[in-house]
Design a protein around this motif. Sequence first.
Motif, PDB file in Angstrom:
ATOM      1  N   PRO A   1       6.807  -2.438   4.810  1.00  0.00           N
ATOM      2  CA  PRO A   1       5.631  -1.711   4.327  1.00  0.00           C
ATOM      3  C   PRO A   1       5.550  -1.732   2.813  1.00  0.00           C
ATOM      4  O   PRO A   1       6.568  -1.626   2.122  1.00  0.00           O
TER       5      PRO A   1
ATOM      6  N   LEU B   1       2.878   6.552   5.634  1.00  0.00           N
ATOM      7  CA  LEU B   1       1.773   6.122   6.473  1.00  0.00           C
ATOM      8  C   LEU B   1       0.693   7.197   6.477  1.00  0.00           C
ATOM      9  O   LEU B   1       0.998   8.379   6.461  1.00  0.00           O
TER      10      LEU B   1
ATOM     11  N   ASP C   1      -3.574   3.938   8.325  1.00  0.00           N
ATOM     12  CA  ASP C   1      -2.611   2.927   8.764  1.00  0.00           C
ATOM     13  C   ASP C   1      -2.446   2.896  10.274  1.00  0.00           C
ATOM     14  O   ASP C   1      -2.194   1.842  10.854  1.00  0.00           O
TER      15      ASP C   1
END
Length: 201
Positions: free
Chosen positions: A108, A113, A152
């Motif tokens: 990531p 997130l 996300d």
Amino acid sequence: MRVVWLNGALVTEGQAHLSIDDPAVRFGDGLFESIRATDGVVPLLDRHLARLDASITALGYAGMPAITDVRRAIIEVAAACGAGVSKIRASVTAHPTLLVEGTPAARPARPCLSAVTITGAWHPGNRLAEHKTLSVLAWRVAQRQAAAAGADTAVLLDADGHLGEAVGHHASKFRNRLHHGVGAGVRQGQVGLSVSGRAAS
């Protein structure tokens, strides 16, 4: 680079074709496991294969690839992926078809997130949700909703706003942040959830 094993051998992506009569193509009927490999080794392989075998038995499948063949294919794909962290996905159907793919695991770009909650997308008592089936349309629709909202991922809630599962992530990451669901301050749509950790394997 993607490493592909299909029905007995490593093949190129261009050579990987499924029959139009395969249950995965016609009905989305089959099972999968996603596993992380590190430097060509799959440390949790036995646990994943036991879950796959249990699902084959519970759902009454006949004619699935042998678990020993699934193991061999996963080990070979992981070895071909080589150094670093890879995501291995094994898909099986009663054709019988055994497809194993290995790709570098994406890291990531940020440590957190953002998530969208979708009320009514999780249905308690759906026993198929206990198994990793190839028919993941509900997940795909939820992920498209999350992307459209600039998030996300998506967190699926039942009709009362209680946590069911998260698309592509362990739901336990979200449990403490959702408290007891929408009634505790989480609303449907884009929400301010920042969840540390990596995607589930």
